[in-house]
Design a protein around this motif. Sequence first.
Motif, mmCIF file in Angstrom:
data_model
loop_
_atom_site.group_PDB
_atom_site.id
_atom_site.type_symbol
_atom_site.label_atom_id
_atom_site.label_comp_id
_atom_site.label_asym_id
_atom_site.label_seq_id
_atom_site.Cartn_x
_atom_site.Cartn_y
_atom_site.Cartn_z
ATOM 1 N N THR A 128 0.835 -1.197 0.000
ATOM 2 C CA THR A 128 0.000 0.000 0.000
ATOM 3 C C THR A 128 0.874 1.253 0.000
ATOM 4 O OG1 THR A 128 -0.050 0.180 2.416
ATOM 5 C CG2 THR A 128 -1.716 -1.242 1.379
ATOM 6 N N PHE A 129 0.210 2.415 -0.095
ATOM 7 C CA PHE A 129 0.955 3.668 0.021
ATOM 8 C C PHE A 129 1.648 3.760 1.369
ATOM 9 C CE2 PHE A 129 0.923 7.993 1.830
ATOM 10 C CZ PHE A 129 1.895 8.559 1.017
ATOM 11 N N ASP A 130 0.977 3.318 2.423
ATOM 12 C CA ASP A 130 1.595 3.366 3.755
ATOM 13 C C ASP A 130 2.886 2.567 3.780
ATOM 14 O OD1 ASP A 130 -0.417 4.982 4.811
ATOM 15 O OD2 ASP A 130 -1.668 3.263 5.338
ATOM 16 N N ASP A 131 2.927 1.443 3.062
ATOM 17 C CA ASP A 131 4.159 0.645 2.976
ATOM 18 C C ASP A 131 5.257 1.442 2.265
ATOM 19 O OD1 ASP A 131 2.978 -1.633 4.176
ATOM 20 O OD2 ASP A 131 2.106 -2.228 2.262
ATOM 21 N N ILE B 41 9.632 -4.120 -6.353
ATOM 22 C CA ILE B 41 10.284 -4.459 -5.086
ATOM 23 C C ILE B 41 9.211 -4.816 -4.059
ATOM 24 C CG2 ILE B 41 12.244 -2.906 -5.526
ATOM 25 C CD1 ILE B 41 11.076 -1.053 -3.343
ATOM 26 N N THR B 42 9.640 -5.533 -3.023
ATOM 27 C CA THR B 42 8.723 -5.954 -1.961
ATOM 28 C C THR B 42 9.188 -5.495 -0.590
ATOM 29 O OG1 THR B 42 8.125 -7.924 -3.249
ATOM 30 C CG2 THR B 42 7.563 -7.943 -0.902
ATOM 31 N N THR B 43 10.501 -5.477 -0.370
ATOM 32 C CA THR B 43 11.039 -5.218 0.968
ATOM 33 C C THR B 43 11.891 -3.954 1.007
ATOM 34 O OG1 THR B 43 13.078 -6.469 0.570
ATOM 35 C CG2 THR B 43 11.152 -7.708 1.350
ATOM 36 N N TYR B 44 12.113 -3.461 2.224
ATOM 37 C CA TYR B 44 12.972 -2.294 2.392
ATOM 38 C C TYR B 44 14.401 -2.609 1.959
ATOM 39 C CZ TYR B 44 16.040 1.129 4.423
ATOM 40 O OH TYR B 44 17.025 2.070 4.571
ATOM 41 N N LEU C 184 14.935 -1.915 -1.585
ATOM 42 C CA LEU C 184 15.072 -0.485 -1.811
ATOM 43 C C LEU C 184 16.479 -0.020 -1.471
ATOM 44 C CD1 LEU C 184 14.102 2.446 -2.310
ATOM 45 C CD2 LEU C 184 13.255 2.449 0.059
ATOM 46 N N LYS C 185 16.953 -0.418 -0.313
ATOM 47 C CA LYS C 185 18.267 0.019 0.146
ATOM 48 C C LYS C 185 19.362 -0.419 -0.821
ATOM 49 C CE LYS C 185 21.474 -0.335 4.058
ATOM 50 N NZ LYS C 185 21.643 -0.782 5.454
ATOM 51 N N GLN C 186 19.335 -1.665 -1.252
ATOM 52 C CA GLN C 186 20.351 -2.165 -2.177
ATOM 53 C C GLN C 186 20.290 -1.410 -3.506
ATOM 54 O OE1 GLN C 186 22.835 -4.124 -1.197
ATOM 55 N NE2 GLN C 186 21.792 -3.960 0.785
#
Length: 431
Positions: free
Chosen positions: A188-191, A418-421, A424-426
Amino acid sequence: MKYYSLNKIAPNVSFKNAVIKGLAPDKGLYFPKKIKPLIKGFYKNINYFSNEEIAFEVIKQFIGNEIPESDLKEIIAETINFDFPLVNIEENISTLELFHGPTMAFKDVGARFMARCLGYFNKQESTTKVTVLVATSGDTGGAVASGFLGVKGVDVVILYPSGKVSNVQEKQLTTLGQNITALEVDGTFDDCQAMVKKAFLDKDLISNKNLTSANSINVARWLPQMFYFFFAFKQLKSKNKEVVFSIPSGNFGNICAGMMAQQLGLPVKQFIASTNVNDIVPNFLETEIYTPKPSKQTISNAMDVGDPSNFVRVLEIYKNDISELKKHLSSYSFNDDETRTAMKHLKENCNYIADPHGAVGYLGLKKYLTENNAQGIFIETAHPVKFLDVVEPVINETIELPAQIKEVIDREKVSIEITTYNELKQFLLKM
């Protein structure tokens, strides 16, 4: 002008540093240390000023001497080079259309202003390349992508929830290329917003990347939204009636900017935060307990926010005095069926095509006016063409595509899923 963190732990910073940092090191949003009302003669003579002159008077105290007057005026001229018409709908009800910019959404103003401020600061000194990281529930992404396209020294990474933005919105943020990258998040946007906030607090990441945000948490995105309310006031035929603004509200940046305009002396009787079923603020005003919760998907997707970031700024404006806040703010929520009914009513009875967000704003205004006598303005935040799959079945009419939309609608979508933080970081570390 100095800015302080609303968490009151981080040191005060300049406008430039507030723009570049986005979020304070103590996780707080930045807020201006002083708010000086404009002289009364400004309001008395506002009809004689151009929009550019109005915007300059409104924003200059928040920037101080950090951008020279001539450069600031040029930034403003490039930011608001389109119309902001006030359209009569019914007796005592008008709508302020904020969708005449390049991406046909109100966020064009804040995105263009911030991009040009950041571009100015980058030109003045050889700073490290800046990465703008932004979460979007719909229109922010397209406005930021357009506003920052081709700005030297700035990379833009936009996170958006997969399957939860309209086709037009998705095309506007995934098809530009150059320095713009779209990350399609399974959530979601919150994610998306949670990932962005986590990135700003990741010491390993921020030691390697110069990150800033183009969401309305950034002062250069948030404060220019004050302009709208002054432009509306200028167009009022009668400036003696009490005026109320109904603003479709999700992350509460726009309504918070309106309240800042009121602090500058703009004569506004009341603000109405009109929300969809993501009713955090209506519940707060009723219970005086702030309870964030997971967002629910609606046809007014830009307001699908379960923990509005800017509400802490709203509280700060009124010194966290809830009784004082209630004197200036009303808030109502409406479901999708009510929104569709309003869209249908506006088309059949007022010959006006509203997008779902504008329809929610109209509903909030109508509800307020049942018990109050005032001159009402609801904000139309986006062109209905951005929500064709919602609007056309309701009004039973085909909407012609404006030039801004024709330009992107047939382009090929390019996004990274992407699914996880950690993903994103990588990605950010490898940029």
